[in-house]
Design a protein around this motif. Structure first.
Motif, short mmCIF file in Angstrom:
data_model
loop_
_atom_site.label_atom_id
_atom_site.label_comp_id
_atom_site.label_asym_id
_atom_site.label_seq_id
_atom_site.Cartn_x
_atom_site.Cartn_y
_atom_site.Cartn_z
N THR A 117 0.69 -1.16 -0.01
CA THR A 117 0.07 0.09 -0.09
C THR A 117 1.00 1.07 -0.08
OG1 THR A 117 -1.89 -1.08 1.21
CG2 THR A 117 -1.61 1.24 1.28
N LEU A 118 0.66 2.25 -0.88
CA LEU A 118 1.28 3.55 -1.13
C LEU A 118 0.33 4.49 -0.48
CD1 LEU A 118 2.37 3.25 -4.98
CD2 LEU A 118 3.64 2.61 -2.82
N THR A 119 0.78 5.30 0.37
CA THR A 119 0.03 6.21 1.07
C THR A 119 0.86 7.60 0.83
OG1 THR A 119 -0.81 4.78 2.41
CG2 THR A 119 -1.35 7.00 3.25
N GLY A 120 -0.04 8.67 0.43
CA GLY A 120 0.72 9.96 0.32
C GLY A 120 -0.06 11.16 -0.43
N PRO A 121 0.54 12.15 -0.30
CA PRO A 121 -0.19 13.21 -1.11
C PRO A 121 -0.19 13.50 -2.21
CG PRO A 121 1.75 14.04 -0.17
CD PRO A 121 1.68 12.57 0.36
N VAL A 122 -1.24 13.99 -3.18
CA VAL A 122 -1.04 14.31 -4.61
C VAL A 122 -1.49 15.76 -4.90
CG1 VAL A 122 -2.02 13.54 -6.95
CG2 VAL A 122 -1.59 11.67 -5.12
N THR A 123 -0.86 16.54 -5.64
CA THR A 123 -1.03 17.84 -5.71
C THR A 123 -2.21 17.99 -6.70
OG1 THR A 123 0.42 17.88 -7.49
CG2 THR A 123 1.25 18.81 -5.07
N ASP A 124 -2.56 17.19 -7.68
CA ASP A 124 -3.54 17.40 -8.73
C ASP A 124 -3.75 16.36 -9.36
OD1 ASP A 124 -1.42 17.66 -10.76
OD2 ASP A 124 -1.48 19.80 -10.47
N GLN A 125 -4.79 16.34 -10.46
CA GLN A 125 -5.29 15.08 -11.15
C GLN A 125 -3.95 14.71 -12.26
OE1 GLN A 125 -7.97 12.92 -11.38
NE2 GLN A 125 -8.03 13.91 -9.06
N ALA A 126 -3.17 15.78 -12.82
CA ALA A 126 -1.95 15.22 -13.50
C ALA A 126 -1.07 14.54 -12.73
CB ALA A 126 -1.33 16.69 -14.05
N ALA A 127 -0.50 15.06 -11.37
CA ALA A 127 0.44 14.31 -10.75
C ALA A 127 -0.22 12.85 -10.34
CB ALA A 127 0.45 14.99 -9.34
N LEU A 128 -1.67 12.75 -10.15
CA LEU A 128 -2.02 11.48 -9.97
C LEU A 128 -2.04 10.51 -10.92
CD1 LEU A 128 -3.68 9.22 -8.24
CD2 LEU A 128 -5.90 10.40 -9.15
N HIS A 129 -2.09 11.08 -12.34
CA HIS A 129 -1.92 10.38 -13.56
C HIS A 129 -0.58 9.87 -13.57
CE1 HIS A 129 -5.87 10.44 -15.38
NE2 HIS A 129 -6.06 11.30 -14.50
N GLY A 130 0.30 10.68 -13.23
CA GLY A 130 1.76 10.50 -13.39
C GLY A 130 2.08 9.61 -12.70
N LEU A 131 1.59 9.47 -11.48
CA LEU A 131 1.77 8.21 -10.34
C LEU A 131 1.25 7.14 -10.99
CD1 LEU A 131 2.81 7.45 -7.57
CD2 LEU A 131 0.59 8.25 -6.72
N LEU A 132 0.27 7.17 -11.30
CA LEU A 132 -0.30 5.79 -12.05
C LEU A 132 0.39 5.33 -13.24
CD1 LEU A 132 -4.23 6.50 -11.74
CD2 LEU A 132 -2.81 5.12 -10.34
N ARG A 133 1.07 6.35 -14.14
CA ARG A 133 1.78 5.60 -15.06
C ARG A 133 3.06 5.15 -14.72
NH1 ARG A 133 -0.02 10.39 -17.49
NH2 ARG A 133 1.64 11.63 -16.49
N ARG A 134 3.81 5.61 -13.41
CA ARG A 134 4.84 4.93 -12.91
C ARG A 134 4.50 3.69 -12.37
NH1 ARG A 134 8.91 8.42 -9.32
NH2 ARG A 134 9.34 9.86 -10.79
#
Length: 81
Positions: free
Chosen positions: A41-58
């Motif tokens: 489980t990864l837990t942490g802050p995401v600044t916006d939807q673009a950052a969330l999509h970047g994280l999901l790409r990783r």
């Protein structure tokens, strides 16, 4: 103590398989915790939807299976300033 920006949302992302602590730097700002069921489980802050999509790409680049993703409430339960 200052409040985080209003658009800063924390997420809990559950993955199939175990990622050890060395992956913590790759997922900057996220805490990794191993589940007894063989998940991470990864837990942490995401600044916006673009950052969330970047994280999901990783996560996709790793080739691991995404089990779930959930936005979590701030620890004080208050979204307002």
């Amino acid at each position: 103590m200052p409040h985080p920006p209003a658009d800063l949302v924390s997420y809990e992302i559950r993955l199939q398989g175990r990622l050890d602590d060395r992956w913590g730097t790759w997922f900057d700002g996220f805490q990794l915790s191993a589940g007894s069921d063989g998940t991470t489980t990864l837990t942490g802050p995401v600044t916006d939807q673009a950052a969330l999509h970047g994280l999901l790409r990783r996560i996709g680049d790793l080739g691991v299976t995404l089990i779930s993703i959930n936005a979590t409430l701030p620890s004080n339960g208050d979204f307002d300033e």
